[in-house]
Design a protein around this motif. Structure first.
Motif, PDB file in Angstrom:
ATOM      1  N   GLU A 143       0.831  -1.206   0.000  1.00  0.00           N
ATOM      2  CA  GLU A 143       0.000   0.000   0.000  1.00  0.00           C
ATOM      3  C   GLU A 143       0.864   1.253   0.000  1.00  0.00           C
ATOM      4  O   GLU A 143       0.594   2.207  -0.721  1.00  0.00           O
ATOM      5  CB  GLU A 143      -0.933  -0.001   1.213  1.00  0.00           C
ATOM      6  CG  GLU A 143      -2.044  -1.022   1.123  1.00  0.00           C
ATOM      7  CD  GLU A 143      -2.872  -1.112   2.401  1.00  0.00           C
ATOM      8  OE1 GLU A 143      -2.774  -0.196   3.256  1.00  0.00           O
ATOM      9  OE2 GLU A 143      -3.616  -2.099   2.538  1.00  0.00           O
ATOM     10  N   GLN A 144       1.912   1.235   0.809  1.00  0.00           N
ATOM     11  CA  GLN A 144       2.817   2.382   0.866  1.00  0.00           C
ATOM     12  C   GLN A 144       3.510   2.581  -0.479  1.00  0.00           C
ATOM     13  O   GLN A 144       3.621   3.712  -0.964  1.00  0.00           O
ATOM     14  CB  GLN A 144       3.855   2.187   1.970  1.00  0.00           C
ATOM     15  CG  GLN A 144       4.794   3.367   2.107  1.00  0.00           C
ATOM     16  CD  GLN A 144       5.846   3.147   3.186  1.00  0.00           C
ATOM     17  OE1 GLN A 144       6.147   2.027   3.569  1.00  0.00           O
ATOM     18  NE2 GLN A 144       6.416   4.241   3.670  1.00  0.00           N
ATOM     19  N   LEU A 145       3.974   1.510  -1.088  1.00  0.00           N
ATOM     20  CA  LEU A 145       4.621   1.607  -2.399  1.00  0.00           C
ATOM     21  C   LEU A 145       3.654   2.184  -3.424  1.00  0.00           C
ATOM     22  O   LEU A 145       4.027   3.077  -4.195  1.00  0.00           O
ATOM     23  CB  LEU A 145       5.132   0.235  -2.854  1.00  0.00           C
ATOM     24  CG  LEU A 145       5.773   0.197  -4.242  1.00  0.00           C
ATOM     25  CD1 LEU A 145       7.028   1.067  -4.290  1.00  0.00           C
ATOM     26  CD2 LEU A 145       6.095  -1.248  -4.627  1.00  0.00           C
ATOM     27  N   ALA A 146       2.428   1.708  -3.442  1.00  0.00           N
ATOM     28  CA  ALA A 146       1.429   2.217  -4.393  1.00  0.00           C
ATOM     29  C   ALA A 146       1.198   3.714  -4.189  1.00  0.00           C
ATOM     30  O   ALA A 146       1.126   4.477  -5.159  1.00  0.00           O
ATOM     31  CB  ALA A 146       0.123   1.442  -4.257  1.00  0.00           C
ATOM     32  N   ARG A 147       1.098   4.145  -2.919  1.00  0.00           N
ATOM     33  CA  ARG A 147       0.910   5.573  -2.641  1.00  0.00           C
ATOM     34  C   ARG A 147       2.111   6.390  -3.110  1.00  0.00           C
ATOM     35  O   ARG A 147       1.959   7.452  -3.709  1.00  0.00           O
ATOM     36  CB  ARG A 147       0.682   5.808  -1.146  1.00  0.00           C
ATOM     37  CG  ARG A 147      -0.707   5.484  -0.664  1.00  0.00           C
ATOM     38  CD  ARG A 147      -0.977   6.009   0.753  1.00  0.00           C
ATOM     39  NE  ARG A 147       0.041   5.630   1.723  1.00  0.00           N
ATOM     40  CZ  ARG A 147       0.045   4.484   2.411  1.00  0.00           C
ATOM     41  NH1 ARG A 147      -0.925   3.610   2.235  1.00  0.00           N
ATOM     42  NH2 ARG A 147       1.014   4.217   3.273  1.00  0.00           N
ATOM     43  N   LEU A 148       3.312   5.904  -2.831  1.00  0.00           N
ATOM     44  CA  LEU A 148       4.524   6.629  -3.230  1.00  0.00           C
ATOM     45  C   LEU A 148       4.651   6.708  -4.747  1.00  0.00           C
ATOM     46  O   LEU A 148       4.989   7.767  -5.293  1.00  0.00           O
ATOM     47  CB  LEU A 148       5.760   5.961  -2.622  1.00  0.00           C
ATOM     48  CG  LEU A 148       5.884   6.050  -1.099  1.00  0.00           C
ATOM     49  CD1 LEU A 148       7.017   5.146  -0.611  1.00  0.00           C
ATOM     50  CD2 LEU A 148       6.089   7.490  -0.659  1.00  0.00           C
ATOM     51  N   LEU A 149       4.385   5.595  -5.431  1.00  0.00           N
ATOM     52  CA  LEU A 149       4.463   5.601  -6.895  1.00  0.00           C
ATOM     53  C   LEU A 149       3.404   6.529  -7.487  1.00  0.00           C
ATOM     54  O   LEU A 149       3.687   7.265  -8.449  1.00  0.00           O
ATOM     55  CB  LEU A 149       4.317   4.184  -7.447  1.00  0.00           C
ATOM     56  CG  LEU A 149       5.489   3.249  -7.157  1.00  0.00           C
ATOM     57  CD1 LEU A 149       5.154   1.825  -7.583  1.00  0.00           C
ATOM     58  CD2 LEU A 149       6.770   3.730  -7.823  1.00  0.00           C
ATOM     59  N   ALA A 150       2.190   6.529  -6.923  1.00  0.00           N
ATOM     60  CA  ALA A 150       1.140   7.432  -7.394  1.00  0.00           C
ATOM     61  C   ALA A 150       1.564   8.888  -7.204  1.00  0.00           C
ATOM     62  O   ALA A 150       1.318   9.734  -8.071  1.00  0.00           O
ATOM     63  CB  ALA A 150      -0.169   7.150  -6.663  1.00  0.00           C
ATOM     64  N   THR A 151       2.227   9.183  -6.096  1.00  0.00           N
ATOM     65  CA  THR A 151       2.726  10.538  -5.851  1.00  0.00           C
ATOM     66  C   THR A 151       3.724  10.939  -6.930  1.00  0.00           C
ATOM     67  O   THR A 151       3.658  12.052  -7.470  1.00  0.00           O
ATOM     68  CB  THR A 151       3.370  10.636  -4.448  1.00  0.00           C
ATOM     69  OG1 THR A 151       2.382  10.335  -3.468  1.00  0.00           O
ATOM     70  CG2 THR A 151       3.951  12.021  -4.200  1.00  0.00           C
ATOM     71  N   LEU A 152       4.648  10.039  -7.248  1.00  0.00           N
ATOM     72  CA  LEU A 152       5.632  10.327  -8.303  1.00  0.00           C
ATOM     73  C   LEU A 152       4.964  10.535  -9.659  1.00  0.00           C
ATOM     74  O   LEU A 152       5.263  11.501 -10.361  1.00  0.00           O
ATOM     75  CB  LEU A 152       6.646   9.191  -8.415  1.00  0.00           C
ATOM     76  CG  LEU A 152       7.666   9.059  -7.300  1.00  0.00           C
ATOM     77  CD1 LEU A 152       8.488   7.774  -7.461  1.00  0.00           C
ATOM     78  CD2 LEU A 152       8.577  10.272  -7.243  1.00  0.00           C
ATOM     79  N   VAL A 153       4.074   9.636 -10.018  1.00  0.00           N
ATOM     80  CA  VAL A 153       3.386   9.725 -11.307  1.00  0.00           C
ATOM     81  C   VAL A 153       2.580  11.014 -11.383  1.00  0.00           C
ATOM     82  O   VAL A 153       2.652  11.743 -12.387  1.00  0.00           O
ATOM     83  CB  VAL A 153       2.509   8.479 -11.544  1.00  0.00           C
ATOM     84  CG1 VAL A 153       1.595   8.675 -12.751  1.00  0.00           C
ATOM     85  CG2 VAL A 153       3.382   7.245 -11.736  1.00  0.00           C
ATOM     86  N   ASP A 154       1.809  11.311 -10.342  1.00  0.00           N
ATOM     87  CA  ASP A 154       0.997  12.539 -10.340  1.00  0.00           C
ATOM     88  C   ASP A 154       1.874  13.790 -10.448  1.00  0.00           C
ATOM     89  O   ASP A 154       1.561  14.711 -11.189  1.00  0.00           O
ATOM     90  CB  ASP A 154       0.139  12.607  -9.067  1.00  0.00           C
ATOM     91  CG  ASP A 154      -0.956  11.571  -9.025  1.00  0.00           C
ATOM     92  OD1 ASP A 154      -1.237  10.932 -10.070  1.00  0.00           O
ATOM     93  OD2 ASP A 154      -1.522  11.362  -7.927  1.00  0.00           O
ATOM     94  N   HIS A 155       2.970  13.799  -9.723  1.00  0.00           N
ATOM     95  CA  HIS A 155       3.884  14.947  -9.758  1.00  0.00           C
ATOM     96  C   HIS A 155       4.418  15.175 -11.179  1.00  0.00           C
ATOM     97  O   HIS A 155       4.415  16.313 -11.669  1.00  0.00           O
ATOM     98  CB  HIS A 155       5.050  14.731  -8.792  1.00  0.00           C
ATOM     99  CG  HIS A 155       6.126  15.746  -8.920  1.00  0.00           C
ATOM    100  ND1 HIS A 155       6.015  17.014  -8.394  1.00  0.00           N
ATOM    101  CD2 HIS A 155       7.341  15.699  -9.531  1.00  0.00           C
ATOM    102  CE1 HIS A 155       7.112  17.705  -8.668  1.00  0.00           C
ATOM    103  NE2 HIS A 155       7.934  16.923  -9.353  1.00  0.00           N
ATOM    104  N   HIS A 156       4.861  14.126 -11.815  1.00  0.00           N
ATOM    105  CA  HIS A 156       5.456  14.272 -13.138  1.00  0.00           C
ATOM    106  C   HIS A 156       4.410  14.487 -14.226  1.00  0.00           C
ATOM    107  O   HIS A 156       4.714  15.124 -15.239  1.00  0.00           O
ATOM    108  CB  HIS A 156       6.398  13.114 -13.444  1.00  0.00           C
ATOM    109  CG  HIS A 156       7.620  13.152 -12.574  1.00  0.00           C
ATOM    110  ND1 HIS A 156       8.613  14.082 -12.730  1.00  0.00           N
ATOM    111  CD2 HIS A 156       7.968  12.407 -11.505  1.00  0.00           C
ATOM    112  CE1 HIS A 156       9.549  13.915 -11.803  1.00  0.00           C
ATOM    113  NE2 HIS A 156       9.175  12.898 -11.045  1.00  0.00           N
TER     114      HIS A 156
END
Length: 160
Positions: A143-156
């Motif tokens: 869950e944490q990995l999914a949240r972190l990856l979503a943060t990266l994707v959304d940012h970029h």
């Protein structure tokens, strides 16, 4: 092999990696993405489909019928590639294409009953691949990995 061509097979062994590569986040992210993408593509190919097929089917299921341009925007599939994806899906009777009554120059893509029946099988397959890729992680780490990856994707994606 030339000096400029990395040996990806050897470089994926973290113990053998140079110290400055060992914990380089962008490198690790790239290696994990390569491995994940390979497994997803292999399993979908065994099922006779591709990841872009799944992306379009899942998007139509969640949001309803859409133009090819809308599908391109929602899935990240280039507009020029979307035509091929839609042709492949229509050839399998997983989607139907019809002119948009509001703009006859535009097509509306609709998920067919056959396409809808395909989705649970693809969902199951991708869940199994995800379980394999993320096997070393606990549920909370996943869950944490999914949240972190979503943060990266959304940012970029905001920069695009």
């Amino acid at each position: 092999m030339s000096n400029s061509t990395p040996d990806v097979a050897r470089s994926t062994n973290r113990r053998a990696a140079a110290a400055r590569l060992h914990n380089l986040g962008t490198r690790l992210l790239s290696l994990a993405a390569i491995q994940s993408d390979r497994l997803v593509n292999e399993e979908l190919a065994r099922a006779g489909t591709r990841k872009w097929h799944y992306a379009v089917l899942a998007t139509l299921d969640e949001f309803g019928s859409a133009s090819q341009a809308e599908l391109s925007s929602r899935t990240g599939i280039y507009r020029s590639d979307m035509v091929t994806v839609i042709n492949e899906l229509a050839g399998r009777d997983w989607v139907e294409r019809s002119p948009n009554p509001a703009d006859r120059r535009q097509n509306i893509i609709v998920l067919t009953e056959r396409g809808l029946r395909q989705l649970p099988q693809l969902d199951k397959l991708l869940t199994e691949v995800e379980d394999e890729v993320l096997a070393p992680l606990t549920p909370s780490q996943r869950e944490q990995l999914a949240r972190l990856l979503a943060t990266l994707v959304d940012h970029h994606n905001q920069k695009m």
